[in-house]
Design a protein around this motif. Structure first.
Motif, PDB file in Angstrom:
ATOM      1  N   MET A   1       0.823  -1.191   0.000  1.00 58.33           N
ATOM      2  CA  MET A   1       0.000   0.000   0.000  1.00 58.33           C
ATOM      3  C   MET A   1       0.873   1.264   0.000  1.00 58.33           C
ATOM      4  O   MET A   1       0.527   2.238  -0.660  1.00 58.33           O
ATOM      5  N   VAL A   2       1.982   1.245   0.737  1.00 59.16           N
ATOM      6  CA  VAL A   2       2.851   2.424   0.805  1.00 59.16           C
ATOM      7  C   VAL A   2       3.430   2.746  -0.575  1.00 59.16           C
ATOM      8  O   VAL A   2       3.401   3.902  -1.014  1.00 59.16           O
ATOM      9  N   VAL A   3       3.922   1.740  -1.267  1.00 56.21           N
ATOM     10  CA  VAL A   3       4.522   1.952  -2.591  1.00 56.21           C
ATOM     11  C   VAL A   3       3.463   2.444  -3.574  1.00 56.21           C
ATOM     12  O   VAL A   3       3.704   3.378  -4.346  1.00 56.21           O
ATOM     13  N   HIS A   4       2.286   1.844  -3.545  1.00 58.85           N
ATOM     14  CA  HIS A   4       1.188   2.251  -4.432  1.00 58.85           C
ATOM     15  C   HIS A   4       0.774   3.700  -4.143  1.00 58.85           C
ATOM     16  O   HIS A   4       0.578   4.494  -5.072  1.00 58.85           O
ATOM     17  N   ALA A   5       0.656   4.043  -2.873  1.00 60.00           N
ATOM     18  CA  ALA A   5       0.292   5.413  -2.498  1.00 60.00           C
ATOM     19  C   ALA A   5       1.373   6.398  -2.943  1.00 60.00           C
ATOM     20  O   ALA A   5       1.056   7.482  -3.458  1.00 60.00           O
ATOM     21  N   ALA A   6       2.637   6.041  -2.757  1.00 60.35           N
ATOM     22  CA  ALA A   6       3.734   6.936  -3.158  1.00 60.35           C
ATOM     23  C   ALA A   6       3.719   7.180  -4.666  1.00 60.35           C
ATOM     24  O   ALA A   6       3.934   8.309  -5.120  1.00 60.35           O
ATOM     25  N   LYS A   7       3.451   6.143  -5.431  1.00 62.30           N
ATOM     26  CA  LYS A   7       3.371   6.299  -6.886  1.00 62.30           C
ATOM     27  C   LYS A   7       2.251   7.266  -7.257  1.00 62.30           C
ATOM     28  O   LYS A   7       2.434   8.151  -8.098  1.00 62.30           O
ATOM     29  N   ALA A   8       1.088   7.119  -6.620  1.00 60.94           N
ATOM     30  CA  ALA A   8      -0.038   8.017  -6.903  1.00 60.94           C
ATOM     31  C   ALA A   8       0.261   9.448  -6.460  1.00 60.94           C
ATOM     32  O   ALA A   8      -0.095  10.397  -7.158  1.00 60.94           O
ATOM     33  N   ILE A   9       0.921   9.599  -5.316  1.00 63.30           N
ATOM     34  CA  ILE A   9       1.287  10.939  -4.836  1.00 63.30           C
ATOM     35  C   ILE A   9       2.248  11.599  -5.818  1.00 63.30           C
ATOM     36  O   ILE A   9       2.112  12.783  -6.131  1.00 63.30           O
TER      37      ILE A   9
ATOM     38  N   ALA B 219       1.867  11.151   4.632  1.00 63.96           N
ATOM     39  CA  ALA B 219       0.880  10.139   4.275  1.00 63.96           C
ATOM     40  C   ALA B 219       1.089   8.908   5.145  1.00 63.96           C
ATOM     41  O   ALA B 219       2.220   8.524   5.442  1.00 63.96           O
ATOM     42  N   GLU B 220      -0.018   8.335   5.546  1.00 66.13           N
ATOM     43  CA  GLU B 220      -0.017   7.125   6.375  1.00 66.13           C
ATOM     44  C   GLU B 220      -0.890   6.092   5.688  1.00 66.13           C
ATOM     45  O   GLU B 220      -2.036   6.380   5.334  1.00 66.13           O
ATOM     46  N   ALA B 221      -0.362   4.901   5.472  1.00 70.34           N
ATOM     47  CA  ALA B 221      -1.108   3.819   4.846  1.00 70.34           C
ATOM     48  C   ALA B 221      -1.657   2.893   5.930  1.00 70.34           C
ATOM     49  O   ALA B 221      -0.958   2.568   6.889  1.00 70.34           O
ATOM     50  N   LYS B 222      -2.909   2.496   5.759  1.00 65.63           N
ATOM     51  CA  LYS B 222      -3.567   1.643   6.749  1.00 65.63           C
ATOM     52  C   LYS B 222      -4.283   0.480   6.065  1.00 65.63           C
ATOM     53  O   LYS B 222      -4.873   0.649   4.998  1.00 65.63           O
TER      54      LYS B 222
ATOM     55  N   TYR C  98       0.513  14.108  13.266  1.00 65.02           N
ATOM     56  CA  TYR C  98       0.872  14.646  11.953  1.00 65.02           C
ATOM     57  C   TYR C  98       0.160  15.967  11.671  1.00 65.02           C
ATOM     58  O   TYR C  98       0.757  16.893  11.110  1.00 65.02           O
ATOM     59  N   LEU C  99      -1.092  16.089  12.077  1.00 63.52           N
ATOM     60  CA  LEU C  99      -1.802  17.353  11.870  1.00 63.52           C
ATOM     61  C   LEU C  99      -1.221  18.471  12.728  1.00 63.52           C
ATOM     62  O   LEU C  99      -1.142  19.622  12.279  1.00 63.52           O
ATOM     63  N   ARG C 100      -0.809  18.145  13.968  1.00 63.50           N
ATOM     64  CA  ARG C 100      -0.148  19.158  14.807  1.00 63.50           C
ATOM     65  C   ARG C 100       1.108  19.676  14.115  1.00 63.50           C
ATOM     66  O   ARG C 100       1.380  20.879  14.098  1.00 63.50           O
ATOM     67  N   TYR C 101       1.882  18.765  13.553  1.00 60.07           N
ATOM     68  CA  TYR C 101       3.105  19.155  12.847  1.00 60.07           C
ATOM     69  C   TYR C 101       2.773  20.023  11.624  1.00 60.07           C
ATOM     70  O   TYR C 101       3.357  21.096  11.434  1.00 60.07           O
ATOM     71  N   LEU C 102       1.849  19.554  10.793  1.00 63.04           N
ATOM     72  CA  LEU C 102       1.511  20.294   9.578  1.00 63.04           C
ATOM     73  C   LEU C 102       0.896  21.655   9.898  1.00 63.04           C
ATOM     74  O   LEU C 102       1.056  22.602   9.126  1.00 63.04           O
ATOM     75  N   ASP C 103       0.218  21.754  11.024  1.00 68.07           N
ATOM     76  CA  ASP C 103      -0.396  23.018  11.433  1.00 68.07           C
ATOM     77  C   ASP C 103       0.650  24.062  11.829  1.00 68.07           C
ATOM     78  O   ASP C 103       0.345  25.250  11.879  1.00 68.07           O
ATOM     79  N   THR C 104       1.877  23.628  12.093  1.00 63.77           N
ATOM     80  CA  THR C 104       2.933  24.585  12.454  1.00 63.77           C
ATOM     81  C   THR C 104       3.522  25.283  11.233  1.00 63.77           C
ATOM     82  O   THR C 104       4.272  26.237  11.380  1.00 63.77           O
ATOM     83  N   ILE C 105       3.189  24.806  10.050  1.00 67.79           N
ATOM     84  CA  ILE C 105       3.696  25.429   8.828  1.00 67.79           C
ATOM     85  C   ILE C 105       2.973  26.761   8.646  1.00 67.79           C
ATOM     86  O   ILE C 105       1.763  26.803   8.454  1.00 67.79           O
ATOM     87  N   LYS C 106       3.712  27.818   8.738  1.00 67.77           N
ATOM     88  CA  LYS C 106       3.102  29.153   8.701  1.00 67.77           C
ATOM     89  C   LYS C 106       3.153  29.778   7.310  1.00 67.77           C
ATOM     90  O   LYS C 106       2.438  30.716   7.030  1.00 67.77           O
TER      91      LYS C 106
ATOM     92  N   GLY D 150       0.165  22.448   4.210  1.00 67.43           N
ATOM     93  CA  GLY D 150       0.382  21.124   4.770  1.00 67.43           C
ATOM     94  C   GLY D 150      -0.706  20.191   4.255  1.00 67.43           C
ATOM     95  O   GLY D 150      -1.870  20.571   4.193  1.00 67.43           O
ATOM     96  N   ILE D 151      -0.304  18.981   3.867  1.00 69.47           N
ATOM     97  CA  ILE D 151      -1.251  17.992   3.348  1.00 69.47           C
ATOM     98  C   ILE D 151      -1.074  16.694   4.124  1.00 69.47           C
ATOM     99  O   ILE D 151       0.044  16.177   4.221  1.00 69.47           O
ATOM    100  N   PHE D 152      -2.174  16.179   4.666  1.00 66.72           N
ATOM    101  CA  PHE D 152      -2.170  14.859   5.294  1.00 66.72           C
ATOM    102  C   PHE D 152      -3.018  13.933   4.439  1.00 66.72           C
ATOM    103  O   PHE D 152      -4.145  14.288   4.065  1.00 66.72           O
ATOM    104  N   ILE D 153      -2.471  12.757   4.117  1.00 63.63           N
ATOM    105  CA  ILE D 153      -3.185  11.770   3.317  1.00 63.63           C
ATOM    106  C   ILE D 153      -3.253  10.462   4.086  1.00 63.63           C
ATOM    107  O   ILE D 153      -2.230   9.947   4.550  1.00 63.63           O
TER     108      ILE D 153
END
Length: 141
Positions: free
Chosen positions: A1-9, A55-58, A75-83, A87-90
């Motif tokens: 799933m990680v490899v497939h998601a990375a290819k799509a990203i 991105a996190e694969a489950k 991950y959202l806390r981290y991305l929220d620090t980008i001023k 930030g994108i969470f997938i």
């Protein structure tokens, strides 16, 4: 799933540099720990607008639990620090688990979605973006 998601990203964000939590050889780079968790995929692009991606694969049975919610929060806390930038969470899942993933994210983090913080589900074929409160719930990204 990680490899497939990375290819799509990579297809969806062609200028993004990605690091995966999969090593082809010892010593290959992996994503750093972020607030106590190591994401499956970390990406960034520098240009007209800085963009950071996590991105996190489950698997089907590993979506709606405390560990996953803890990862999403971290991950959202981290991305929220980008001023300055976006930030994108997938959350990447098998197509059969997409409804569960969308439900988890809708109830868990919709209030955080903004023009600077995007939340998406990758269902194996398409990227679905979660809308902010008061907006469209889900749309193809």
């Amino acid at each position: 799933m990680v490899v497939h998601a990375a290819k799509a990203i990579r297809q969806h964000h062609p200028k993004m540099c990605l690091t995966l939590d999969i090593q082809d050889a010892p010593g290959d780079p992996v994503p750093p720990f972020i607030n106590g968790h190591r994401p499956d995929i970390r990406g960034w692009s520098i240009g007209a607008c800085f963009c950071a991606l996590i991105a996190e694969a489950k698997t089907d049975g590993d979506i709606d639990n405390n560990h996953t919610r803890s990862q999403v929060d971290a991950y959202l806390r981290y991305l929220d620090t980008i001023k300055s930038g976006i930030g994108i969470f997938i959350l990447a899942v098998n197509g059969e688990a997409a409804d569960t993933a969308r439900g988890l994210l809708k109830f868990h983090c919709r209030a955080q979605v903004s023009s600077c913080l995007q939340v998406e589900v990758f269902d194996g074929l398409d990227f679905w973006a979660l809308g902010p409160l008061g907006g469209e719930l889900w749309r193809l990204s």
